[in-house]
Design a protein around this motif. Structure first.
Motif, mmCIF file in Angstrom:
data_model
loop_
_atom_site.group_PDB
_atom_site.id
_atom_site.type_symbol
_atom_site.label_atom_id
_atom_site.label_comp_id
_atom_site.label_asym_id
_atom_site.label_seq_id
_atom_site.Cartn_x
_atom_site.Cartn_y
_atom_site.Cartn_z
ATOM 1 N N PHE A 1 0.855 -1.193 0.000
ATOM 2 C CA PHE A 1 0.000 0.000 0.000
ATOM 3 C C PHE A 1 0.891 1.243 0.000
ATOM 4 O O PHE A 1 1.711 1.426 0.909
ATOM 5 N N THR A 2 0.696 2.098 -0.990
ATOM 6 C CA THR A 2 1.542 3.295 -1.131
ATOM 7 C C THR A 2 1.462 4.193 0.106
ATOM 8 O O THR A 2 2.466 4.751 0.553
ATOM 9 N N SER A 3 0.281 4.336 0.660
ATOM 10 C CA SER A 3 0.100 5.215 1.830
ATOM 11 C C SER A 3 0.887 4.711 3.034
ATOM 12 O O SER A 3 1.456 5.503 3.797
ATOM 13 N N TYR A 4 0.932 3.381 3.191
ATOM 14 C CA TYR A 4 1.695 2.833 4.312
ATOM 15 C C TYR A 4 3.197 3.021 4.095
ATOM 16 O O TYR A 4 3.949 3.233 5.064
ATOM 17 N N SER A 5 3.636 2.959 2.852
ATOM 18 C CA SER A 5 5.044 3.240 2.558
ATOM 19 C C SER A 5 5.376 4.686 2.898
ATOM 20 O O SER A 5 6.463 4.992 3.409
ATOM 21 N N PHE A 6 4.430 5.582 2.641
ATOM 22 C CA PHE A 6 4.595 6.996 2.969
ATOM 23 C C PHE A 6 4.697 7.198 4.479
ATOM 24 O O PHE A 6 5.525 7.976 4.970
ATOM 25 N N VAL A 7 3.862 6.493 5.221
ATOM 26 C CA VAL A 7 3.910 6.575 6.692
ATOM 27 C C VAL A 7 5.281 6.174 7.210
ATOM 28 O O VAL A 7 5.874 6.859 8.058
ATOM 29 N N LEU A 8 5.805 5.069 6.697
ATOM 30 C CA LEU A 8 7.117 4.594 7.150
ATOM 31 C C LEU A 8 8.216 5.592 6.788
ATOM 32 O O LEU A 8 9.068 5.917 7.623
ATOM 33 N N ALA A 9 8.195 6.087 5.555
ATOM 34 C CA ALA A 9 9.244 7.003 5.103
ATOM 35 C C ALA A 9 9.262 8.298 5.914
ATOM 36 O O ALA A 9 10.327 8.784 6.316
ATOM 37 N N VAL A 10 8.096 8.852 6.179
ATOM 38 C CA VAL A 10 8.023 10.106 6.943
ATOM 39 C C VAL A 10 8.543 9.903 8.361
ATOM 40 O O VAL A 10 9.288 10.743 8.892
ATOM 41 N N ASN A 11 8.180 8.808 8.994
ATOM 42 C CA ASN A 11 8.645 8.565 10.362
ATOM 43 C C ASN A 11 10.154 8.352 10.421
ATOM 44 O O ASN A 11 10.798 8.762 11.391
ATOM 45 N N VAL A 12 10.722 7.738 9.391
ATOM 46 C CA VAL A 12 12.184 7.592 9.348
ATOM 47 C C VAL A 12 12.840 8.971 9.257
ATOM 48 O O VAL A 12 13.827 9.258 9.954
ATOM 49 N N LEU A 13 12.295 9.850 8.412
ATOM 50 C CA LEU A 13 12.837 11.213 8.299
ATOM 51 C C LEU A 13 12.748 11.959 9.627
ATOM 52 O O LEU A 13 13.695 12.651 10.036
ATOM 53 N N VAL A 14 11.619 11.821 10.308
ATOM 54 C CA VAL A 14 11.434 12.507 11.592
ATOM 55 C C VAL A 14 12.413 11.974 12.636
ATOM 56 O O VAL A 14 12.928 12.739 13.464
ATOM 57 N N VAL A 15 12.687 10.672 12.605
ATOM 58 C CA VAL A 15 13.651 10.092 13.550
ATOM 59 C C VAL A 15 15.019 10.743 13.385
ATOM 60 O O VAL A 15 15.651 11.164 14.369
ATOM 61 N N PHE A 16 15.489 10.858 12.139
ATOM 62 C CA PHE A 16 16.799 11.472 11.914
ATOM 63 C C PHE A 16 16.795 12.952 12.287
ATOM 64 O O PHE A 16 17.771 13.469 12.847
ATOM 65 N N TYR A 17 15.693 13.635 11.993
ATOM 66 C CA TYR A 17 15.597 15.056 12.338
ATOM 67 C C TYR A 17 15.625 15.260 13.854
ATOM 68 O O TYR A 17 16.335 16.138 14.368
#
Length: 214
Positions: free
Chosen positions: A91-107
């Protein structure tokens, strides 16, 4: 000789006497000669706000840690969602959820390091740092909100039997129940991280106040 020159200048002696005697019209925030130019010292209100900003550093650090933990849980749950061939990448939306949270973790890791350094040194953040942080907080909050909304919409569709391929009726018939639970929990933690990021963004507005309105 410099005294004579000052006294002979039009109004020079009067200005100096007014400043020394605290006469009406002489500003206590003080005009100080500096290289032939006059500069104004920070007002008491400005200094009070900057002092409060330093006191809020610990609270800000706590928010950064909360954002980090919540986003780590969110992307871990999404990455581990796997049942009968259903994974987040389906599911594209779930991939988006994972990607955004990874970015927030690094930030948030970067922000935690900076917050600790500021607390240890006891220094006040620079204006450019505050502006950059405020902008990044706004962007992170927007991405988290968008990811959470996208993930929630997919979860709602699956729960209502909108997935009928190899997964049957999704969460209804139990073929991907575990996958659904992990994905829904991930979306929930994404929204929690979003709320913490909004509070950080509001603190950023307060931190910028001395440079904007005082």
């Amino acid at each position: 000789m410099s005294t004579v020159a000052q006294d002979s200048a039009p109004g020079g002696g009067k200005i100096q006497d007014a400043m020394e005697q605290g006469a009406p019209g002489a500003s206590s925030a003080a005009v100080v000669p500096e290289g032939g130019h006059y500069t104004q010292t920070p007002s008491p209100a400005f200094q009070a706000v900057k002092k409060n900003i330093n006191h809020m550093s610990a609270f800000s650090l706590g928010l950064r840690v909360a954002e980090f933990v919540l986003s780590v849980i969110a992307f871990s749950l999404m990455a581990s969602a796997d049942q009968n061939g259903a994974v987040y990448s389906t599911f594209t939306s779930y991939s988006f959820v994972l990607a955004v949270n990874v970015l927030v973790v690094f930030y948030t890791i970067g922000q935690i390091i900076m917050s600790v350094l500021l607390l240890v040194s006891g220094s006040t953040p620079k204006k450019i740092y505050l502006f950059i942080t405020f902008g990044c907080d706004q962007l992170s909050a927007f991405l988290l909100m968008a990811a959470g909304a996208a993930g929630a919409s997919v979860a709602l569709i699956i729960n209502r039997g909108g997935v009928t391929d190899a997964y049957g009726n999704g969460c209804i018939d139990g073929k991907i129940t575990s996958f659904c639970s992990h994905a829904q929990a991930s979306v929930a933690f994404t929204f929690l991280s979003f709320f913490c990021m909004v509070i950080s963004s509001l603190l950023g507005v307060y931190s910028l106040a001395p440079y904007l309105i005082l």
